[in-house]
Design a protein around this motif. Sequence first.
Motif, PDB file in Angstrom:
ATOM      1  N   ASN A   1     -17.748  20.106  28.429  1.00  0.00           N
ATOM      2  CA  ASN A   1     -17.676  19.116  29.257  1.00  0.00           C
ATOM      3  C   ASN A   1     -18.042  17.911  28.472  1.00  0.00           C
ATOM      4  O   ASN A   1     -19.369  17.613  28.550  1.00  0.00           O
ATOM      5  CB  ASN A   1     -18.467  19.323  30.713  1.00  0.00           C
ATOM      6  CG  ASN A   1     -17.875  18.077  31.432  1.00  0.00           C
ATOM      7  OD1 ASN A   1     -17.441  16.927  31.173  1.00  0.00           O
ATOM      8  ND2 ASN A   1     -18.376  18.386  32.864  1.00  0.00           N
TER       9      ASN A   1
ATOM     10  N   HIS B   1     -24.513  13.492  33.864  1.00  0.00           N
ATOM     11  CA  HIS B   1     -23.049  12.706  33.368  1.00  0.00           C
ATOM     12  C   HIS B   1     -23.314  11.442  32.804  1.00  0.00           C
ATOM     13  O   HIS B   1     -24.263  10.813  32.704  1.00  0.00           O
ATOM     14  CB  HIS B   1     -22.301  12.413  34.787  1.00  0.00           C
ATOM     15  CG  HIS B   1     -20.888  12.165  34.485  1.00  0.00           C
ATOM     16  ND1 HIS B   1     -20.678  10.734  34.184  1.00  0.00           N
ATOM     17  CD2 HIS B   1     -19.649  12.804  34.475  1.00  0.00           C
ATOM     18  CE1 HIS B   1     -19.397  10.773  34.067  1.00  0.00           C
ATOM     19  NE2 HIS B   1     -18.802  11.672  34.238  1.00  0.00           N
TER      20      HIS B   1
ATOM     21  N   ARG C   1     -21.674  14.366  40.776  1.00  0.00           N
ATOM     22  CA  ARG C   1     -20.974  15.521  40.692  1.00  0.00           C
ATOM     23  C   ARG C   1     -19.980  16.170  42.005  1.00  0.00           C
ATOM     24  O   ARG C   1     -18.823  16.680  41.872  1.00  0.00           O
ATOM     25  CB  ARG C   1     -21.662  16.919  40.458  1.00  0.00           C
ATOM     26  CG  ARG C   1     -22.357  16.923  38.999  1.00  0.00           C
ATOM     27  CD  ARG C   1     -22.894  18.074  38.448  1.00  0.00           C
ATOM     28  NE  ARG C   1     -24.345  18.352  39.238  1.00  0.00           N
ATOM     29  CZ  ARG C   1     -24.336  19.275  40.294  1.00  0.00           C
ATOM     30  NH1 ARG C   1     -23.340  20.150  40.544  1.00  0.00           N
ATOM     31  NH2 ARG C   1     -25.654  19.369  40.695  1.00  0.00           N
TER      32      ARG C   1
ATOM     33  N   LEU D   1     -17.161  13.905  42.172  1.00  0.00           N
ATOM     34  CA  LEU D   1     -15.820  14.013  41.129  1.00  0.00           C
ATOM     35  C   LEU D   1     -15.447  15.341  41.383  1.00  0.00           C
ATOM     36  O   LEU D   1     -14.130  15.461  41.291  1.00  0.00           O
ATOM     37  CB  LEU D   1     -16.758  14.166  39.656  1.00  0.00           C
ATOM     38  CG  LEU D   1     -17.014  13.022  39.251  1.00  0.00           C
ATOM     39  CD1 LEU D   1     -17.626  13.023  37.430  1.00  0.00           C
ATOM     40  CD2 LEU D   1     -16.039  12.005  39.080  1.00  0.00           C
ATOM     41  N   ASP D   2     -16.138  16.450  41.811  1.00  0.00           N
ATOM     42  CA  ASP D   2     -15.368  17.561  42.410  1.00  0.00           C
ATOM     43  C   ASP D   2     -14.435  17.324  43.354  1.00  0.00           C
ATOM     44  O   ASP D   2     -13.384  17.865  43.734  1.00  0.00           O
ATOM     45  CB  ASP D   2     -16.634  18.711  43.134  1.00  0.00           C
ATOM     46  CG  ASP D   2     -17.320  19.270  41.830  1.00  0.00           C
ATOM     47  OD1 ASP D   2     -16.971  19.285  40.602  1.00  0.00           O
ATOM     48  OD2 ASP D   2     -18.153  20.017  41.918  1.00  0.00           O
TER      49      ASP D   2
ATOM     50  N   ILE E   1     -13.109  14.323  44.204  1.00  0.00           N
ATOM     51  CA  ILE E   1     -12.030  13.770  43.538  1.00  0.00           C
ATOM     52  C   ILE E   1     -10.931  14.563  42.851  1.00  0.00           C
ATOM     53  O   ILE E   1      -9.359  14.424  43.106  1.00  0.00           O
ATOM     54  CB  ILE E   1     -12.290  12.590  42.690  1.00  0.00           C
ATOM     55  CG1 ILE E   1     -12.799  11.490  43.482  1.00  0.00           C
ATOM     56  CG2 ILE E   1     -11.157  12.046  41.762  1.00  0.00           C
ATOM     57  CD1 ILE E   1     -11.901  10.477  44.368  1.00  0.00           C
ATOM     58  N   ARG E   2     -11.330  15.543  42.084  1.00  0.00           N
ATOM     59  CA  ARG E   2     -10.435  16.450  41.659  1.00  0.00           C
ATOM     60  C   ARG E   2      -9.499  17.168  42.516  1.00  0.00           C
ATOM     61  O   ARG E   2      -8.423  17.482  42.189  1.00  0.00           O
ATOM     62  CB  ARG E   2     -11.310  17.413  40.422  1.00  0.00           C
ATOM     63  CG  ARG E   2     -11.576  16.652  39.153  1.00  0.00           C
ATOM     64  CD  ARG E   2     -12.132  17.779  38.157  1.00  0.00           C
ATOM     65  NE  ARG E   2     -13.391  18.137  38.656  1.00  0.00           N
ATOM     66  CZ  ARG E   2     -14.664  17.545  38.247  1.00  0.00           C
ATOM     67  NH1 ARG E   2     -14.555  16.794  37.336  1.00  0.00           N
ATOM     68  NH2 ARG E   2     -15.765  18.081  38.572  1.00  0.00           N
ATOM     69  N   PHE E   3     -10.189  17.649  43.465  1.00  0.00           N
ATOM     70  CA  PHE E   3      -9.750  18.564  44.673  1.00  0.00           C
ATOM     71  C   PHE E   3      -8.484  17.781  45.261  1.00  0.00           C
ATOM     72  O   PHE E   3      -7.408  18.344  45.372  1.00  0.00           O
ATOM     73  CB  PHE E   3     -10.765  18.974  45.370  1.00  0.00           C
ATOM     74  CG  PHE E   3     -10.223  19.800  46.687  1.00  0.00           C
ATOM     75  CD1 PHE E   3      -9.553  21.098  46.309  1.00  0.00           C
ATOM     76  CD2 PHE E   3     -10.503  19.512  47.987  1.00  0.00           C
ATOM     77  CE1 PHE E   3      -9.121  21.762  47.450  1.00  0.00           C
ATOM     78  CE2 PHE E   3      -9.918  20.648  49.082  1.00  0.00           C
ATOM     79  CZ  PHE E   3      -9.352  21.987  48.522  1.00  0.00           C
TER      80      PHE E   3
ATOM     81  N   GLY F   1      -6.984  15.230  43.924  1.00  0.00           N
ATOM     82  CA  GLY F   1      -6.091  14.880  42.874  1.00  0.00           C
ATOM     83  C   GLY F   1      -4.860  16.017  42.730  1.00  0.00           C
ATOM     84  O   GLY F   1      -3.648  15.628  42.480  1.00  0.00           O
ATOM     85  N   VAL F   2      -5.347  17.197  43.478  1.00  0.00           N
ATOM     86  CA  VAL F   2      -3.974  18.302  43.244  1.00  0.00           C
ATOM     87  C   VAL F   2      -2.932  17.924  44.302  1.00  0.00           C
ATOM     88  O   VAL F   2      -1.963  18.036  43.794  1.00  0.00           O
ATOM     89  CB  VAL F   2      -4.747  19.455  43.500  1.00  0.00           C
ATOM     90  CG1 VAL F   2      -3.449  20.924  43.287  1.00  0.00           C
ATOM     91  CG2 VAL F   2      -5.661  19.970  42.359  1.00  0.00           C
TER      92      VAL F   2
ATOM     93  N   ARG G   1     -18.552  25.033  46.839  1.00  0.00           N
ATOM     94  CA  ARG G   1     -19.290  24.481  45.312  1.00  0.00           C
ATOM     95  C   ARG G   1     -20.860  24.581  45.429  1.00  0.00           C
ATOM     96  O   ARG G   1     -21.437  24.521  44.485  1.00  0.00           O
ATOM     97  CB  ARG G   1     -18.853  23.242  45.075  1.00  0.00           C
ATOM     98  CG  ARG G   1     -17.203  23.125  45.032  1.00  0.00           C
ATOM     99  CD  ARG G   1     -16.762  23.990  43.585  1.00  0.00           C
ATOM    100  NE  ARG G   1     -17.328  22.982  42.366  1.00  0.00           N
ATOM    101  CZ  ARG G   1     -17.059  23.306  41.081  1.00  0.00           C
ATOM    102  NH1 ARG G   1     -16.505  24.426  40.973  1.00  0.00           N
ATOM    103  NH2 ARG G   1     -17.671  22.661  40.140  1.00  0.00           N
TER     104      ARG G   1
END
Length: 218
Positions: free
Chosen positions: A18, A35, A66, A69-70, A72-74, A76-77, A92
């Motif tokens: 990462n 981060h 964290r 960001l987790d 946002i990524r989720f 984002g799909v 998580r």
Amino acid sequence: MKASEESTVTRVDKQKRNKHRYNVHLDGEYAFSVHEDLLIKYRLLKGEVVNKEQLQTILEEDEKHRAYLDAIRFIGVRPRSVKEVKLKLKQRGYEPPLIQGTVDKLLDQNYLDDTQFAKMWAEQRVTFNKKGKKWIQAELAQKGIDRSKIQEAVEGIGEEEELTSAEDLARKKWPTLSGEEYEKKRKLYAFLMRRGYTPSIVGEAVKRITGESIEEFD
């Protein structure tokens, strides 16, 4: 992390897996990862001295970062409901207060909006997945959408739009059905009902495909 009041940053290494996270060593030993945004914010450079209170603040803020960001990524799909995001963050390993704080932030930033999500979901399901209103209502309920928002979403689906969806599906299904004409019509009716269309929509779709209303072969 050491129990002493103050510790000195002796080494900072970028993680291999990462590139946005760094391993921080205090007093010659690995202490934690952080981060890059927080690394810069708190100037965690070699030779810097930090106390226990600062370290606690950094670690808490990093966990919030964290979680955000987790989420946002989720999202984002594809768009997600509030319940879906909460469940993902729970999986998580985040604690309820942090999960709620993350969701509140996403709501404030308009990354989460159950009203818009429900409307988008309903439109997509009826148009591309050929699902009826009843099916869509059940799906949205499972996703934790409020009943009033579900009602608003399905009311946005016009009758002709739903009928077109059912008719398209019926035309594809009809050639695959076996049996006598009467039995095929029965199977088609049952199939459309299972897809969540209302009896009136199903009856009209079957009539358009077969030329007969359901009453005519009841």
